[in-house]
Design a protein around this motif. Structure first.
Motif, mmCIF file in Angstrom:
data_model
loop_
_atom_site.group_PDB
_atom_site.id
_atom_site.type_symbol
_atom_site.label_atom_id
_atom_site.label_comp_id
_atom_site.label_asym_id
_atom_site.label_seq_id
_atom_site.Cartn_x
_atom_site.Cartn_y
_atom_site.Cartn_z
ATOM 1 N N ASP A 34 33.405 -14.767 -86.417
ATOM 2 C CA ASP A 34 34.649 -15.206 -87.157
ATOM 3 C C ASP A 34 35.247 -15.958 -86.257
ATOM 4 O O ASP A 34 35.017 -15.729 -84.964
ATOM 5 N N LEU A 55 34.215 -10.874 -84.577
ATOM 6 C CA LEU A 55 34.962 -10.323 -86.027
ATOM 7 C C LEU A 55 36.337 -10.493 -85.423
ATOM 8 O O LEU A 55 36.545 -9.591 -84.249
ATOM 9 N N PHE A 56 37.536 -11.125 -86.142
ATOM 10 C CA PHE A 56 38.659 -10.505 -86.078
ATOM 11 C C PHE A 56 39.523 -10.131 -87.136
ATOM 12 O O PHE A 56 39.604 -10.911 -88.325
ATOM 13 N N ASP A 57 40.243 -8.736 -86.995
ATOM 14 C CA ASP A 57 40.851 -8.324 -88.261
ATOM 15 C C ASP A 57 42.782 -8.747 -88.062
ATOM 16 O O ASP A 57 42.740 -7.954 -87.451
ATOM 17 N N ASN A 58 42.359 -9.467 -88.439
ATOM 18 C CA ASN A 58 43.842 -10.076 -88.931
ATOM 19 C C ASN A 58 44.925 -9.032 -89.265
ATOM 20 O O ASN A 58 46.048 -9.210 -88.636
ATOM 21 N N GLU A 59 44.648 -7.768 -89.654
ATOM 22 C CA GLU A 59 45.733 -7.221 -90.180
ATOM 23 C C GLU A 59 46.139 -6.306 -89.099
ATOM 24 O O GLU A 59 46.986 -5.692 -89.145
ATOM 25 N N MET A 60 44.542 -5.880 -88.652
ATOM 26 C CA MET A 60 45.243 -4.585 -87.556
ATOM 27 C C MET A 60 44.930 -4.849 -85.979
ATOM 28 O O MET A 60 45.583 -4.575 -85.391
ATOM 29 N N GLN A 61 45.139 -6.461 -86.419
ATOM 30 C CA GLN A 61 44.527 -7.174 -85.142
ATOM 31 C C GLN A 61 44.012 -6.763 -83.764
ATOM 32 O O GLN A 61 43.644 -6.405 -82.704
ATOM 33 N N ILE A 62 42.369 -6.771 -84.219
ATOM 34 C CA ILE A 62 41.604 -5.889 -83.814
ATOM 35 C C ILE A 62 40.377 -6.382 -83.610
ATOM 36 O O ILE A 62 39.715 -7.189 -84.079
ATOM 37 N N SER A 64 35.703 -7.384 -81.842
ATOM 38 C CA SER A 64 35.268 -6.567 -82.340
ATOM 39 C C SER A 64 34.089 -8.136 -81.229
ATOM 40 O O SER A 64 33.625 -9.071 -81.661
#
Length: 85
Positions: A34, A55-62, A64
Motif C-alpha cells: 500500500d 498495508l494501511f487499513d483506512n477504516e481501522m487506522q491500522i 501492518s
C-alpha cells in the motif's frame, strides 16, 4: 546452521520461526504494498530497522508492518511511534 546444512531453506526457517513466536509470516514478494503505508516510514529507516509497512487499513487506522526481527521490542516500539507521528 540448518539452512547452511540444507536441512531447510530460508522460507521454511522463517515459517517455523513464525509458528514458534506467534508472529504471522509475511512473504512480501506476493503482496502489493500500500503506497500510503510505505509513505509512513522513510526508506533509510526501513533499511535500518529491516521493516516494511505494507498495508494501511483506512477504516481501522491500522498499519501492518513486516519486520525481519519482530521480537525486537525496542525497534517495534520505535517504529510504532514514528508511524503515529
Amino acid at each position: 546452521i540448518l539452512v547452511s546444512l540444507n536441512f531447510l531453506d530460508c522460507i521454511q526457517l522463517q515459517q517455523a520461526l513464525s509458528q514458534a513466536t506467534g508472529f504471522p509470516y509475511v512473504d512480501l514478494t506476493h503482496i502489493i504494498t500500500d503506497k500510503k503505508a510505505l509513505s509512513l516510514l522513510p526508506l533509510e529507516l526501513m533499511k535500518y530497522y529491516k521493516a516494511v509497512p505494507f498495508l494501511f487499513d483506512n477504516e481501522m487506522q491500522i498499519v501492518s508492518v513486516a519486520m525481519a526481527d519482530p521480537e525486537h521490542i525496542l525497534w517495534a516500539d520505535k517504529i510504532r511511534k514514528l508511524i503515529q507521528d
